[in-house]
Scaffold this motif. Sequence first.
Motif, short mmCIF file in Angstrom:
data_model
loop_
_atom_site.label_atom_id
_atom_site.label_comp_id
_atom_site.label_asym_id
_atom_site.label_seq_id
_atom_site.Cartn_x
_atom_site.Cartn_y
_atom_site.Cartn_z
N ALA A 140 0.83 -1.20 0.00
CA ALA A 140 0.00 0.00 0.00
C ALA A 140 0.87 1.26 0.00
O ALA A 140 0.56 2.24 -0.69
N CYS A 141 1.93 1.22 0.77
CA CYS A 141 2.84 2.38 0.83
C CYS A 141 3.43 2.68 -0.54
O CYS A 141 3.45 3.84 -0.98
N TYR A 142 3.89 1.64 -1.22
CA TYR A 142 4.50 1.87 -2.53
C TYR A 142 3.47 2.28 -3.57
O TYR A 142 3.73 3.17 -4.39
N GLU A 143 2.31 1.65 -3.56
CA GLU A 143 1.28 2.00 -4.54
C GLU A 143 0.82 3.45 -4.35
O GLU A 143 0.54 4.15 -5.32
N LYS A 144 0.75 3.89 -3.11
CA LYS A 144 0.27 5.25 -2.82
C LYS A 144 1.33 6.31 -3.11
O LYS A 144 1.04 7.35 -3.70
N ASN A 145 2.59 6.03 -2.73
CA ASN A 145 3.62 7.07 -2.77
C ASN A 145 4.72 6.84 -3.80
O ASN A 145 5.57 7.71 -3.99
N GLN A 146 4.72 5.64 -4.41
CA GLN A 146 5.79 5.26 -5.34
C GLN A 146 7.17 5.25 -4.66
O GLN A 146 8.20 5.42 -5.32
N ASN A 147 7.17 5.08 -3.37
CA ASN A 147 8.41 4.86 -2.62
C ASN A 147 8.04 4.18 -1.31
O ASN A 147 6.86 4.04 -0.98
N ASP A 149 8.42 4.15 2.82
CA ASP A 149 8.82 4.93 3.99
C ASP A 149 9.68 4.07 4.92
O ASP A 149 9.91 2.88 4.66
N THR A 150 10.15 4.65 5.98
CA THR A 150 11.06 3.93 6.88
C THR A 150 10.40 2.71 7.51
O THR A 150 11.06 1.68 7.74
N LYS A 151 9.10 2.81 7.78
CA LYS A 151 8.40 1.67 8.38
C LYS A 151 8.32 0.51 7.39
O LYS A 151 8.59 -0.65 7.74
N ALA A 152 7.96 0.81 6.13
CA ALA A 152 7.87 -0.24 5.11
C ALA A 152 9.23 -0.90 4.89
O ALA A 152 9.32 -2.13 4.73
N GLN A 153 10.28 -0.09 4.86
CA GLN A 153 11.62 -0.64 4.68
C GLN A 153 12.01 -1.55 5.85
O GLN A 153 12.61 -2.62 5.65
N ALA A 154 11.66 -1.14 7.05
CA ALA A 154 11.97 -1.96 8.23
C ALA A 154 11.22 -3.27 8.19
O ALA A 154 11.77 -4.33 8.54
N TYR A 155 9.95 -3.22 7.77
CA TYR A 155 9.16 -4.45 7.65
C TYR A 155 9.80 -5.41 6.65
O TYR A 155 9.90 -6.61 6.88
N TRP A 156 10.21 -4.86 5.51
CA TRP A 156 10.77 -5.71 4.45
C TRP A 156 12.07 -6.37 4.92
O TRP A 156 12.29 -7.57 4.72
N ARG A 157 12.93 -5.58 5.57
CA ARG A 157 14.17 -6.16 6.06
C ARG A 157 13.91 -7.22 7.11
O ARG A 157 14.60 -8.26 7.16
N ALA A 158 12.89 -7.01 7.95
CA ALA A 158 12.56 -8.00 8.98
C ALA A 158 12.08 -9.31 8.35
O ALA A 158 12.46 -10.41 8.80
N LEU A 159 11.26 -9.21 7.31
CA LEU A 159 10.78 -10.41 6.63
C LEU A 159 11.92 -11.20 6.02
O LEU A 159 11.98 -12.43 6.12
N ARG A 160 12.83 -10.49 5.38
CA ARG A 160 13.94 -11.18 4.70
C ARG A 160 14.93 -11.76 5.71
O ARG A 160 15.46 -12.86 5.50
N THR A 161 15.17 -11.05 6.78
CA THR A 161 16.07 -11.57 7.81
C THR A 161 15.51 -12.86 8.40
O THR A 161 16.24 -13.84 8.59
N ILE A 201 8.05 -6.57 -4.21
CA ILE A 201 7.11 -6.58 -3.08
C ILE A 201 6.12 -7.73 -3.27
O ILE A 201 5.81 -8.47 -2.33
N ARG A 202 5.63 -7.88 -4.50
CA ARG A 202 4.72 -8.99 -4.80
C ARG A 202 5.42 -10.33 -4.67
O ARG A 202 4.83 -11.31 -4.21
N ARG A 203 6.68 -10.40 -5.09
CA ARG A 203 7.45 -11.65 -4.95
C ARG A 203 7.56 -12.05 -3.48
O ARG A 203 7.41 -13.22 -3.12
N GLU A 204 7.85 -11.04 -2.64
CA GLU A 204 7.98 -11.30 -1.20
C GLU A 204 6.67 -11.86 -0.65
O GLU A 204 6.66 -12.80 0.16
N ARG A 205 5.57 -11.30 -1.11
CA ARG A 205 4.26 -11.76 -0.66
C ARG A 205 4.01 -13.20 -1.10
O ARG A 205 3.52 -14.02 -0.33
#
Length: 335
Positions: A140-147, A149-161, A201-205
């Motif tokens: 949702a963050c990327y679709e809305k803002n095309q980037n 934010d720090t929260k989305a980046q933290a979530y992504w890194r947590a998932l991958r870790t 993002i879709r791949r991660e999902r």
Amino acid sequence: MVTHNVPVYAQRGNYAVGLTRGLVESFLMSNGLPIYATGSGYAGDDYIADVRKNRDGRLQLFLKEPGQKNVLVNIGQGTHYTLIEPTPTVYDTDWERRYTTGYTIRKGISYDGLQTLNGQGFTGSITFRATEAYLNYMEACYEKNQNLDTKAQAYWRALRTRAKVDPDFNATIAATQMDKEKKDWGAYSAGQFVSPTLYNIRRERRSELMAEGLRWMDLKRWRAMDQLITTADHFEGFKLWGPMKDWYKPEQLIYGATDDKSVVSDPARSEYLRPLEIRSNALSYTGVKFAMAHYLAPIATEHFQLASDDGTAENSVIYQNPGWSLISGTAPTGL
């Protein structure tokens, strides 16, 4: 007590529902690179063991491999367990034991023999997952803002870790070539490739939520199947017609017949097993396509009648979804 047979079929061929080559190949390497990227370390797919090497931890954990143990406790106390993972029985005509693609998942398995007693188990079913909430926010963050934010980046890194994948998602994005991701329908929206960031993002999902019942919903809301209206796709499984063919006796791998004698696809069509292209008289033999109408389901005739003053569908205050008729049993139009 509510019982189910997921533990039983997670130890067999998933009740003839296999993983596709497209899904397996979409998983990243543990260093965060796609399998085709220079320096990825991909070991190839001649054997299932090779496919799992140095991959995303979720693929290593959930993709079954012959020789693995399926029961660790209460051995001998169940009735329908499969103690050791067998060579995929792609030739079996029993749907309870057939491995349709050669690739099968162990997600949902229980290593307790008692969970197979009389063919039933009683393990819990996860309803809410924090990881799904993370993925929802990222998208949702990327679709809305095309980037991001720090929260989305933290979530992504947590998932991958957690998945034992290098958390540097920007390196993955930089290495992604969309024309090499075309086996994943999630790479498209409205018939066009999406950006590498959105795709990853879709791949991660897809990697995180595989086999949890969300993929069809995702593909529809992404409008990810327009390209199939004109160009057929082919479902494939493991590389049966490579070295793995030697796992089987020649008489087990019958192909080329139009009747029920054929059990695997012809190697002339692909070196990968094509479960929907085993017999030439099958509707799916030339591949699968899609109709726009199937993004939405048809509304039942009864609903039109109930919402009509005179009980007729034609005078109803509600209207049918695009591509569908008011007449029940009618095929969708080619919208």
